[in-house]
Design an enzyme around this catalytic site. Sequence first.
Site, PDB file in Angstrom:
ATOM      1  N   PHE B 126     -70.450 -50.476  -3.470  1.00 49.44           N
ATOM      2  CA  PHE B 126     -71.133 -51.381  -4.392  1.00 49.44           C
ATOM      3  C   PHE B 126     -72.298 -50.574  -4.956  1.00 49.44           C
ATOM      4  O   PHE B 126     -73.020 -49.908  -4.206  1.00 49.44           O
ATOM      5  CB  PHE B 126     -71.622 -52.636  -3.656  1.00 49.44           C
ATOM      6  CG  PHE B 126     -72.276 -53.606  -4.589  1.00 49.44           C
ATOM      7  CD1 PHE B 126     -71.498 -54.417  -5.406  1.00 49.44           C
ATOM      8  CD2 PHE B 126     -73.652 -53.703  -4.685  1.00 49.44           C
ATOM      9  CE1 PHE B 126     -72.091 -55.308  -6.295  1.00 49.44           C
ATOM     10  CE2 PHE B 126     -74.260 -54.587  -5.567  1.00 49.44           C
ATOM     11  CZ  PHE B 126     -73.465 -55.389  -6.379  1.00 49.44           C
ATOM     12  N   ASP B 195     -72.926 -51.218   5.619  1.00 49.13           N
ATOM     13  CA  ASP B 195     -73.276 -52.330   4.748  1.00 49.13           C
ATOM     14  C   ASP B 195     -72.250 -53.438   5.002  1.00 49.13           C
ATOM     15  O   ASP B 195     -71.057 -53.281   4.709  1.00 49.13           O
ATOM     16  CB  ASP B 195     -73.242 -51.878   3.286  1.00 49.13           C
ATOM     17  CG  ASP B 195     -73.569 -53.011   2.310  1.00 49.13           C
ATOM     18  OD1 ASP B 195     -73.346 -54.194   2.667  1.00 49.13           O
ATOM     19  OD2 ASP B 195     -74.012 -52.725   1.195  1.00 49.13           O
ATOM     20  N   TYR B 220     -75.824 -64.446   1.589  1.00 47.24           N
ATOM     21  CA  TYR B 220     -75.436 -65.495   0.633  1.00 47.24           C
ATOM     22  C   TYR B 220     -73.946 -65.534   0.342  1.00 47.24           C
ATOM     23  O   TYR B 220     -73.518 -66.323  -0.481  1.00 47.24           O
ATOM     24  CB  TYR B 220     -76.239 -65.399  -0.666  1.00 47.24           C
ATOM     25  CG  TYR B 220     -76.382 -64.028  -1.279  1.00 47.24           C
ATOM     26  CD1 TYR B 220     -75.336 -63.432  -1.971  1.00 47.24           C
ATOM     27  CD2 TYR B 220     -77.578 -63.336  -1.179  1.00 47.24           C
ATOM     28  CE1 TYR B 220     -75.477 -62.186  -2.547  1.00 47.24           C
ATOM     29  CE2 TYR B 220     -77.732 -62.087  -1.758  1.00 47.24           C
ATOM     30  CZ  TYR B 220     -76.676 -61.515  -2.434  1.00 47.24           C
ATOM     31  OH  TYR B 220     -76.832 -60.274  -2.993  1.00 47.24           O
ATOM     32  N   LYS B 221     -73.195 -64.696   0.989  1.00 48.49           N
ATOM     33  CA  LYS B 221     -71.740 -64.719   0.787  1.00 48.49           C
ATOM     34  C   LYS B 221     -71.124 -65.573   1.902  1.00 48.49           C
ATOM     35  O   LYS B 221     -71.184 -66.795   1.870  1.00 48.49           O
ATOM     36  CB  LYS B 221     -71.200 -63.294   0.755  1.00 48.49           C
ATOM     37  CG  LYS B 221     -71.800 -62.439  -0.373  1.00 48.49           C
ATOM     38  CD  LYS B 221     -71.219 -61.031  -0.373  1.00 48.49           C
ATOM     39  CE  LYS B 221     -71.952 -60.121  -1.347  1.00 48.49           C
ATOM     40  NZ  LYS B 221     -71.775 -60.480  -2.762  1.00 48.49           N
ATOM     41  N   ARG B 369     -60.931 -61.242  -8.651  1.00 44.89           N
ATOM     42  CA  ARG B 369     -61.332 -61.237  -7.252  1.00 44.89           C
ATOM     43  C   ARG B 369     -61.287 -62.656  -6.702  1.00 44.89           C
ATOM     44  O   ARG B 369     -61.843 -63.579  -7.303  1.00 44.89           O
ATOM     45  CB  ARG B 369     -62.755 -60.697  -7.181  1.00 44.89           C
ATOM     46  CG  ARG B 369     -63.005 -59.712  -6.092  1.00 44.89           C
ATOM     47  CD  ARG B 369     -64.390 -59.094  -6.212  1.00 44.89           C
ATOM     48  NE  ARG B 369     -65.468 -60.067  -6.322  1.00 44.89           N
ATOM     49  CZ  ARG B 369     -66.690 -59.905  -5.790  1.00 44.89           C
ATOM     50  NH1 ARG B 369     -66.973 -58.809  -5.095  1.00 44.89           N
ATOM     51  NH2 ARG B 369     -67.622 -60.803  -5.955  1.00 44.89           N
TER      52      ARG B 369
END
Lengths: 396, 396
Positions: B126, B195, B220-221, B369
Amino acid sequence: MNLPEKARKLDEADELRGKRAAFVLDDDTVYLDGNSLGALPTTVPGRMADVVAREWGRLRIRSWTESGWWTAPERIGDRIAPLVGAAPGQIVVGDSTSVNVFKALVGAVRMAGAERDEIVVDATTFPTDGYIAESAARMTGRRLVAVEPRELRSALGPRTAVALVNHVDYRSGRLHDLPGVTASAHAAGALVVWDLCHSAGALPVGLDAHGVDLAVGCTYKYLNGGPGSPAFLYVRRDLQAGFDSPLPGWNSHRDPFGMSPRYEAADGAPRGRVGTPDILSMLALEAALEVWDEVPIEAVRDKSLALTDFFLECVAAYVPAGRVESITPARHEERGSQVALRRADAGEVMGSLIARGVVGDFRQPDVLRFGFTPLYVSFADVERAARVLAEVISTR
Amino acid sequence: MNLPEKARKLDEADELRGKRAAFVLDDDTVYLDGNSLGALPTTVPGRMADVVAREWGRLRIRSWTESGWWTAPERIGDRIAPLVGAAPGQIVVGDSTSVNVFKALVGAVRMAGAERDEIVVDATTFPTDGYIAESAARMTGRRLVAVEPRELRSALGPRTAVALVNHVDYRSGRLHDLPGVTASAHAAGALVVWDLCHSAGALPVGLDAHGVDLAVGCTYKYLNGGPGSPAFLYVRRDLQAGFDSPLPGWNSHRDPFGMSPRYEAADGAPRGRVGTPDILSMLALEAALEVWDEVPIEAVRDKSLALTDFFLECVAAYVPAGRVESITPARHEERGSQVALRRADAGEVMGSLIARGVVGDFRQPDVLRFGFTPLYVSFADVERAARVLAEVISTR
């Protein structure tokens, strides 16, 4: 005229007195700790409920665009801008003050050039600025020089890359000379980073007018953004293109959703962003800032000085001489929006004050700190605080 | 058995199906974007209202101690710990993922010693990790080396200070070999920073069991902490004493309220703190984590694989061959909790899907996605998503 009566007259004449209703306060408490955590603006609970239930709960991911989450850091920066004398497009909100001090100092060192090898820091600074400055110095190969504020102007020279100075001292409430120090820094070819934590929302700062280079500040004191609400970073417009952040997170990319492996910094204030912004805290702050609509910061300053003057007057009248010592400058030009009184047993005295509904705070080793937020503190509050202080001290 | 019927059977047998009621969802929407922003847990709105109205509004400054605000970063870290296989006392919550990547990498480089001059980063990372790694390399005088994940293990050697690797690739959903890469890093005398943004809350991580050195992740995922909720930092217990943060803010001081001008790092996880924590976002996250009570992460993993298997099965059945290409590994050991499908017009297809109530997201240049959060996605959702995808594609 006795002091309670004087307080009544002052409150009657107070142009900002209507603003008190914009905050959640109870009449049992005199809240003089808004220089640590501002009181809750009445706009916040409803806005937070909507952000949580509708924007997050119902719109979910769509809110990043449809509810304006993505652009909140610069939008809210523009809302703070007039309060600190900045034109739009120069302030971005996000991260903590400490993290923003790091960005500002490293960015400034890089702009100052390799031959300037010193970072000057106010020796009486709130500690985090000094700790972060030490890390910035270490990581950029600079030397950290701690200087008493009164010697700052003479300490700036050809080796100075940047000076980091607190606009108002967190302990004494002393207001430092922002125009003068900024001019001295520029005369020495150096940059200056101002920490506005204790001045933003309390007095006019004049960032643009005085040519300040970079500034940081918190939003949970006089801006009432809520506990740990995000801090802000100001980078003067003509310095933005040269601002090279040590924390180039994806939110500061020119095209964040391009997902390029190569970093290209955004233009303008968003270059100071780092990661995904903390939306709940940020939108609470945005709602809190509504209270400033049509409030001139000059009126806030006038009332602030009247409040601190009146507090000093009441303390002098109620507390026998020699029982407390004010370390806050008497001169208006050197005073922020707080009064700090020194007493050996300050910790115990503050405990008693709080138990009697007068909330200030204690700072090691011997300081009673009273913050006066002009938007919601009344002159009656001030008179009561001094009276209760005298009562507490008389029993010790 | 047709696919809708199979979905019904799978839902009936699903041990986690009761958890869906712990989230605010509407039956019109199939929400497959929990890998970007998790849905709202029902515990959050009431808790937020109380934090705002009572803790901030009524208790104000007292809440830093009386409401446990001050210790929230490590308390919430301990709540995340079992989900990523960490014993208590090693995780602290705060700041963004990007800021934590910076802390972790610089901390790791300093622990690795001066003779190790390379930071290795996953070339498919990312973007923010790569940008921040570049800054960390620049500021510590190291060289940044980008390596394809499959070549990572052979790229680690005597020059490697630290490798920064994504546990699950944000685009393809590929699960990288955390035990193997960690062991290779250690065999080379290097450290590794994982990560966990796309694995925390989606699958067992086993930080302690695999001897991971440092890790960061967002909340937050799959942890459903809310938009931009604070990230976390893991520093393995035996490395904590040597962890030398590049962001030594006052919250990481051994005695923060001593206000000493000299920095002395706190012991343990709090050493990873920086500035004043963002309380509203942090306590929303804490409330969101209640949903994990008595949920074994292994059950989450089992359902996650069943969901992604079933999605691939439905896509294969409904979408004519050759119209989409899965870039998510077929092997369970290599799959996270999302499926990524490639199609040249992915952006337009995702727009049509969202208009029909199937919410995934689009990643440049050509990736659809779909994230599958086992706590609230049903097999019926999965069947519907694949069916609607086939409909959308058939019209193009």
